[in-house]
Design an enzyme around this catalytic site. Structure first.
Site, PDB file in Angstrom:
ATOM      1  N   THR A  48      -4.025   4.843  -1.006  1.00 15.49           N
ATOM      2  CA  THR A  48      -4.782   5.209  -0.008  1.00 15.49           C
ATOM      3  C   THR A  48      -5.663   6.701  -0.536  1.00 15.49           C
ATOM      4  OG1 THR A  48      -3.227   6.614   1.070  1.00 15.49           O
ATOM      5  CG2 THR A  48      -3.591   4.411   2.001  1.00 15.49           C
ATOM      6  N   GLU A  61       1.045  -1.178  -0.071  1.00 19.79           N
ATOM      7  CA  GLU A  61      -0.005   0.114   0.048  1.00 19.79           C
ATOM      8  C   GLU A  61       0.841   1.167   0.174  1.00 19.79           C
ATOM      9  OE1 GLU A  61      -3.432   0.728   2.849  1.00 19.79           O
ATOM     10  OE2 GLU A  61      -1.643   2.324   3.620  1.00 19.79           O
ATOM     11  N   ARG A  64     -15.090   3.352   4.913  1.00 22.58           N
ATOM     12  CA  ARG A  64     -15.748   4.434   5.570  1.00 22.58           C
ATOM     13  C   ARG A  64     -14.627   5.792   5.444  1.00 22.58           C
ATOM     14  NH1 ARG A  64     -16.990   5.296  11.798  1.00 22.58           N
ATOM     15  NH2 ARG A  64     -14.855   6.048  11.649  1.00 22.58           N
ATOM     16  N   GLY A  65     -13.660   5.397   5.764  1.00 23.16           N
ATOM     17  CA  GLY A  65     -12.667   6.645   5.765  1.00 23.16           C
ATOM     18  C   GLY A  65     -12.333   7.149   7.176  1.00 23.16           C
ATOM     19  N   LYS A 114       7.633   4.201   0.886  1.00 23.27           N
ATOM     20  CA  LYS A 114       9.074   3.937   1.178  1.00 23.27           C
ATOM     21  C   LYS A 114       9.461   2.728   0.756  1.00 23.27           C
ATOM     22  CE  LYS A 114      10.084   8.486   3.644  1.00 23.27           C
ATOM     23  NZ  LYS A 114       8.573   8.803   4.247  1.00 23.27           N
ATOM     24  N   GLN A 170       7.302   4.771  17.339  1.00 22.85           N
ATOM     25  CA  GLN A 170       6.447   4.159  16.767  1.00 22.85           C
ATOM     26  C   GLN A 170       5.729   3.174  17.698  1.00 22.85           C
ATOM     27  OE1 GLN A 170       7.574   2.508  12.923  1.00 22.85           O
ATOM     28  NE2 GLN A 170       7.293   4.435  12.063  1.00 22.85           N
ATOM     29  N   LYS A 192     -20.523  -6.135   5.280  1.00 24.99           N
ATOM     30  CA  LYS A 192     -19.820  -5.709   4.322  1.00 24.99           C
ATOM     31  C   LYS A 192     -19.623  -6.969   3.233  1.00 24.99           C
ATOM     32  CE  LYS A 192     -16.282  -3.777   6.721  1.00 24.99           C
ATOM     33  NZ  LYS A 192     -15.138  -2.636   6.884  1.00 24.99           N
ATOM     34  N   GLN A 213      -6.325  -4.534   9.204  1.00 25.14           N
ATOM     35  CA  GLN A 213      -5.518  -3.456   9.903  1.00 25.14           C
ATOM     36  C   GLN A 213      -4.193  -4.086  10.267  1.00 25.14           C
ATOM     37  OE1 GLN A 213      -4.389  -0.671  10.131  1.00 25.14           O
ATOM     38  NE2 GLN A 213      -6.083   0.417  10.941  1.00 25.14           N
TER      39      GLN A 213
HETATM   40  P1  FAD Z   1     -17.026   0.407   8.499  1.00 24.60           P
HETATM   41  O1  FAD Z   1     -16.870  -0.920   8.197  1.00 24.60           O
HETATM   42  O2  FAD Z   1     -17.957   1.301   8.121  1.00 24.60           O
HETATM   43  O3  FAD Z   1     -17.117   0.410  10.064  1.00 24.60           O
HETATM   44  C1  FAD Z   1     -16.858   1.549  10.964  1.00 24.60           C
HETATM   45  C2  FAD Z   1     -17.330   1.317  12.233  1.00 24.60           C
HETATM   46  O4  FAD Z   1     -18.855   1.179  12.316  1.00 24.60           O
HETATM   47  C3  FAD Z   1     -17.051  -0.146  13.301  1.00 24.60           C
HETATM   48  O5  FAD Z   1     -16.923   0.163  14.366  1.00 24.60           O
HETATM   49  C4  FAD Z   1     -18.020  -1.063  12.641  1.00 24.60           C
HETATM   50  O6  FAD Z   1     -18.222  -2.080  13.515  1.00 24.60           O
HETATM   51  C5  FAD Z   1     -19.139   0.000  12.695  1.00 24.60           C
HETATM   52  N1  FAD Z   1     -20.499  -0.239  11.630  1.00 24.60           N
HETATM   53  C6  FAD Z   1     -20.069  -0.799  10.414  1.00 24.60           C
HETATM   54  N2  FAD Z   1     -21.318  -0.923   9.977  1.00 24.60           N
HETATM   55  C7  FAD Z   1     -22.490  -0.713  10.715  1.00 24.60           C
HETATM   56  C8  FAD Z   1     -23.824  -0.774  10.687  1.00 24.60           C
HETATM   57  N3  FAD Z   1     -24.316  -1.088   9.730  1.00 24.60           N
HETATM   58  N4  FAD Z   1     -24.275  -0.124  11.987  1.00 24.60           N
HETATM   59  C9  FAD Z   1     -23.755   0.224  13.057  1.00 24.60           C
HETATM   60  N5  FAD Z   1     -22.516   0.055  13.190  1.00 24.60           N
HETATM   61  C10 FAD Z   1     -21.763  -0.356  11.818  1.00 24.60           C
HETATM   62  N6  FAD Z   1      -8.956   5.426   5.856  1.00 24.60           N
HETATM   63  C11 FAD Z   1      -8.845   6.482   4.963  1.00 24.60           C
HETATM   64  O7  FAD Z   1      -9.255   7.702   5.303  1.00 24.60           O
HETATM   65  N7  FAD Z   1      -8.352   6.226   3.624  1.00 24.60           N
HETATM   66  C12 FAD Z   1      -7.741   5.238   3.554  1.00 24.60           C
HETATM   67  O8  FAD Z   1      -7.276   4.851   2.195  1.00 24.60           O
HETATM   68  C13 FAD Z   1      -7.946   4.030   4.240  1.00 24.60           C
HETATM   69  N8  FAD Z   1      -7.314   2.956   4.075  1.00 24.60           N
HETATM   70  C14 FAD Z   1      -7.283   1.644   4.980  1.00 24.60           C
HETATM   71  C15 FAD Z   1      -7.117   0.384   4.463  1.00 24.60           C
HETATM   72  C16 FAD Z   1      -7.128  -0.823   5.442  1.00 24.60           C
HETATM   73  C17 FAD Z   1      -6.920  -2.032   4.899  1.00 24.60           C
HETATM   74  C18 FAD Z   1      -7.713  -0.385   6.683  1.00 24.60           C
HETATM   75  C19 FAD Z   1      -7.724  -1.790   7.797  1.00 24.60           C
HETATM   76  C20 FAD Z   1      -8.167   0.859   7.185  1.00 24.60           C
HETATM   77  C21 FAD Z   1      -8.025   2.181   6.179  1.00 24.60           C
HETATM   78  N9  FAD Z   1      -8.451   3.238   6.440  1.00 24.60           N
HETATM   79  C22 FAD Z   1      -8.331   4.268   5.528  1.00 24.60           C
HETATM   80  C23 FAD Z   1      -9.120   3.461   7.849  1.00 24.60           C
HETATM   81  C24 FAD Z   1     -10.540   3.165   7.662  1.00 24.60           C
HETATM   82  O9  FAD Z   1     -11.268   4.338   7.085  1.00 24.60           O
HETATM   83  C25 FAD Z   1     -10.929   3.473   9.328  1.00 24.60           C
HETATM   84  O10 FAD Z   1     -10.510   2.585  10.286  1.00 24.60           O
HETATM   85  C26 FAD Z   1     -12.348   3.722   9.576  1.00 24.60           C
HETATM   86  O11 FAD Z   1     -12.600   4.461  10.790  1.00 24.60           O
HETATM   87  C27 FAD Z   1     -13.166   2.619   9.347  1.00 24.60           C
HETATM   88  O12 FAD Z   1     -13.476   2.350   8.013  1.00 24.60           O
HETATM   89  P2  FAD Z   1     -14.252   0.844   7.611  1.00 24.60           P
HETATM   90  O13 FAD Z   1     -14.289   0.999   6.179  1.00 24.60           O
HETATM   91  O14 FAD Z   1     -13.562  -0.459   8.235  1.00 24.60           O
HETATM   92  O15 FAD Z   1     -15.669   1.067   8.209  1.00 24.60           O
END
Ligand code: FAD
Length: 320
Positions: free
Chosen positions: A52, A20, A127-128, A308, A249, A202, A213
């Site tokens: 990202t 990534e 979600r972001g 990097k 870190q 999902k 993660q």
């Molecule tokens: P979701 O799956 O929507 O979950 C978010 C939270 O809501 C969780 O606590 C989940 O349990 C809860 N939830 C989910 N669905 C529901 C529902 N229907 N009802 C109630 N609660 C619910 N962030 C960035 O901004 N840019 C990036 O490029 C980026 N890349 C990433 C890549 C990876 C591999 C990972 C692991 C994370 C990345 N992130 C990135 C961080 C990520 O956006 C955050 O961790 C964010 O807080 C959650 O994203 P998610 O897609 O897992 O969210």
């Protein structure tokens, strides 16, 4: 171009090397510098590279007239352009990250068409992060609140279902959809069981594979995979890995990513005399993690590189 799931299938059980990268901060790097920075890793032939996406931030700007103005800016723009550049320069499949945050459903549909016309068939749907300086995630008006909703929109588009236009299209998108998961639980979820139910949403919405993660204790990943399988999740679960490279870190990573730092790693790094020694310990730790994960049969080892090469290569060359 091929889908991430095709690459996994073609590897026939062999573990893939993937990475990534993140777009540079605005003005800090040319595309040539970015590409030169990641080029050394191409020696290990990653079949796909994630890029990202960084949403807007809000801050107060001092104006020339002495006044102040709240402004909105993206510090790391360029995800789509970088995807296009790496596809053409290295002939690898880019995986742009696509967010709920900062997007309306209409914005998302437009973005997906741009990706489709560029020949990009993979997206990581998230979600972001929460927009700075806030501390609660708020979807944009008319946008998605959860990644599962975004995944459903992408899946619908693949079936030719647009937001508003009716009728059968002549051409379809064909996105392979990745989703994020958290072996040590997403920080907002009340417990692992709730987080698992939300992860299942999902998968039901159409995710094709999972990327986790980062974690430093493989047992967390093994337990998580077992829990997923027990809950009927059968899609590939790719472990995300980071090479610990500085003493700082030890504190920053658990704070940012809500993970446990194993006592053995923490003690060794704390005793190290400087960051060079800490990095050597981090590399060796990650090598051992990778060897054990490969043995377990993971589909890919996915490295969070921050664009990097050095530490990732130091690990990967001992593993692949
Ligand atoms: P979701 O799956 O929507 O979950 C978010 C939270 O809501 C969780 O606590 C989940 O349990 C809860 N939830 C989910 N669905 C529901 C529902 N229907 N009802 C109630 N609660 C619910 N962030 C960035 O901004 N840019 C990036 O490029 C980026 N890349 C990433 C890549 C990876 C591999 C990972 C692991 C994370 C990345 N992130 C990135 C961080 C990520 O956006 C955050 O961790 C964010 O807080 C959650 O994203 P998610 O897609 O897992 O969210």
């Amino acid at each position: 171009m091929a889908k991430v799931t095709d690459h996994i299938a073609e590897a026939k059980g062999k573990t893939i090397f993937s990475i990534e990268i993140i777009p540079p901060s605005k003005g800090s790097n040319s595309i040539d510098e970015l590409l030169a920075g990641i080029e050394p890793m191409m020696e290990l032939k990653p079949p796909f590279i994630d890029v990202t996406y960084h949403r807007e931030e809000y801050f107060i700007k001092q104006m020339p007239d002495g006044g102040q103005k709240e402004v909105r800016s993206r510090r790391r723009p360029g995800t789509v352009g970088i995807c296009s550049a790496i596809m053409h320069k290295f002939d690898v499949d880019p995986v742009p990250h696509v967010l709920c945050g900062g997007f309306t459903k209409e914005d998302t549909e437009d973005l997906l068409f741009d990706l489709n016309y560029l020949g990009i068939d993979n997206v990581m749907a998230l979600r972001g992060d929460i927009a700075k300086p806030f501390n609660v995630f708020k979807p944009k008006k008319g946008g998605h609140a959860y990644a599962s909703e975004l995944i459903a929109q992408i899946r619908n588009l693949n079936k030719g279902k647009y937001l508003y236009e009716d009728g059968e299209p002549d051409a379809f998108t064909n996105f392979c959809i990745g989703a994020a998961a958290y072996p040590e639980k997403h920080y907002e979820a009340q417990d692992m069981e709730v987080d698992m139910l939300n992860l299942k949403k999902k998968i039901e919405a159409g995710a094709d594979y999972i990327v986790t993660q980062m974690f430093f204790d493989n047992q967390k990943y093994f337990d998580f995979v077992n829990k997923c399988r027990a809950n009927g999740i059968t899609i590939p679960i790719i472990p995300g890995l980071k090479v610990l490279a500085t003493k700082k870190q030890l504190e920053i990573l658990p704070e940012l990513f809500y993970l446990d730092m194993p006592a053995e790693l923490r003690n060794a790094v704390e005793k190290s005399k400087d960051n060079n020694e800490a990095k050597e310990i981090g590399i060796e730790w990650c090598v051992q993690q990778c060897k054990e994960l490969k043995e377990f049969g993971v589909p890919a080892l996915h490295f969070y590189t921050m664009s990097k090469s050095a530490t990732t290569l130091a690990v990967a060359k001992q593993v692949f």
